[in-house]
Design a protein around this motif. Structure first.
Motif, PDB file in Angstrom:
ATOM      1  N   THR A  77       0.109 -27.562  66.093  1.00 23.28           N
ATOM      2  CA  THR A  77      -0.206 -26.955  64.794  1.00 23.28           C
ATOM      3  C   THR A  77      -1.551 -27.438  64.262  1.00 23.28           C
ATOM      4  O   THR A  77      -2.209 -26.731  63.499  1.00 23.28           O
ATOM      5  CB  THR A  77       0.881 -27.274  63.770  1.00 23.28           C
ATOM      6  N   LYS A  78      -1.968 -28.626  64.683  1.00 21.87           N
ATOM      7  CA  LYS A  78      -3.219 -29.186  64.184  1.00 21.87           C
ATOM      8  C   LYS A  78      -4.326 -29.161  65.225  1.00 21.87           C
ATOM      9  O   LYS A  78      -5.426 -29.664  64.967  1.00 21.87           O
ATOM     10  CB  LYS A  78      -3.001 -30.635  63.728  1.00 21.87           C
ATOM     11  N   ASN A  79      -4.048 -28.611  66.408  1.00 25.10           N
ATOM     12  CA  ASN A  79      -5.024 -28.622  67.509  1.00 25.10           C
ATOM     13  C   ASN A  79      -5.587 -30.031  67.714  1.00 25.10           C
ATOM     14  O   ASN A  79      -6.811 -30.228  67.807  1.00 25.10           O
ATOM     15  CB  ASN A  79      -6.156 -27.624  67.244  1.00 25.10           C
ATOM     16  N   THR A  80      -4.677 -30.979  67.780  1.00 23.52           N
ATOM     17  CA  THR A  80      -5.065 -32.380  67.940  1.00 23.52           C
ATOM     18  C   THR A  80      -4.236 -33.031  69.031  1.00 23.52           C
ATOM     19  O   THR A  80      -3.019 -32.884  69.062  1.00 23.52           O
ATOM     20  CB  THR A  80      -4.888 -33.152  66.620  1.00 23.52           C
ATOM     21  N   LEU A  81      -4.922 -33.739  69.904  1.00 23.53           N
ATOM     22  CA  LEU A  81      -4.289 -34.528  70.951  1.00 23.53           C
ATOM     23  C   LEU A  81      -4.329 -35.984  70.527  1.00 23.53           C
ATOM     24  O   LEU A  81      -5.335 -36.447  69.981  1.00 23.53           O
ATOM     25  CB  LEU A  81      -5.037 -34.349  72.273  1.00 23.53           C
ATOM     26  N   TYR A  82      -3.250 -36.701  70.796  1.00 23.19           N
ATOM     27  CA  TYR A  82      -3.194 -38.114  70.412  1.00 23.19           C
ATOM     28  C   TYR A  82      -2.997 -38.997  71.639  1.00 23.19           C
ATOM     29  O   TYR A  82      -2.518 -38.537  72.680  1.00 23.19           O
ATOM     30  CB  TYR A  82      -2.039 -38.354  69.444  1.00 23.19           C
ATOM     31  N   LEU A  83      -3.355 -40.242  71.485  1.00 17.85           N
ATOM     32  CA  LEU A  83      -2.965 -41.267  72.440  1.00 17.85           C
ATOM     33  C   LEU A  83      -2.351 -42.402  71.623  1.00 17.85           C
ATOM     34  O   LEU A  83      -3.065 -43.106  70.904  1.00 17.85           O
ATOM     35  CB  LEU A  83      -4.153 -41.774  73.258  1.00 17.85           C
ATOM     36  N   GLN A  84      -1.042 -42.521  71.703  1.00 16.91           N
ATOM     37  CA  GLN A  84      -0.338 -43.601  71.020  1.00 16.91           C
ATOM     38  C   GLN A  84      -0.312 -44.803  71.946  1.00 16.91           C
ATOM     39  O   GLN A  84       0.245 -44.720  73.048  1.00 16.91           O
ATOM     40  CB  GLN A  84       1.080 -43.177  70.648  1.00 16.91           C
TER      41      GLN A  84
END
Length: 128
Positions: A77-84
């Motif tokens: 929904t936010k066009n964001t990729l994360y690395l936790q």
């Protein structure tokens, strides 16, 4: 033109956590949903190495060195990729890069040479 912007790097003590973000633009919503993407890192004097990748249909792949500590959630929904990144270690110190693969991939890859779009990087430092 695909554009990737990383953020969230910083300094943390060993055992701590950080969440890196990669804001993605230049795709349609459908293209972003199917984009295979990855996180890579490069320490001084070393080659760039793959850390985590997510395929076009949400399969994930992790380097052995980060399995059980890092995850790669993708927000559709936010066009964001994360690395936790949890349980950080001094050996995790590096510049971290987000990348997008030019093809639709069922099986993700950690081979940096295959990725066509790269962000500018964000620095992660871990102190003891």
């Amino acid at each position: 033109q695909v554009h990737l912007v990383e953020s969230g790097g910083g300094s943390v003590q060993a055992g701590g956590s950080l969440r890196l973000s990669c804001e993605v633009s230049g795709y349609t919503d459908d293209e972003y949903a199917r984009a295979s993407m990855g996180w890579f890192r490069q320490a001084p004097g070393q080659e760039r190495e793959g850390v985590a990748a997510i395929g076009s249909f949400a399969a994930t792949l992790y380097a052995d060195s980060v399995k059980g500590r890092f995850t790669i959630p993708k927000d559709y929904t936010k066009n964001t990729l994360y690395l936790q990144m949890d349980m950080l270690k001094p050996e995790d110190i590096a510049m971290y890069y987000c990348a997008a693969h030019p093809l639709v991939l069922n099986i993700p890859t950690l081979r940096a040479s295959e990725y066509g779009y790269w962000g500018q990087g964000t620095q992660v430092t871990v102190s003891t």
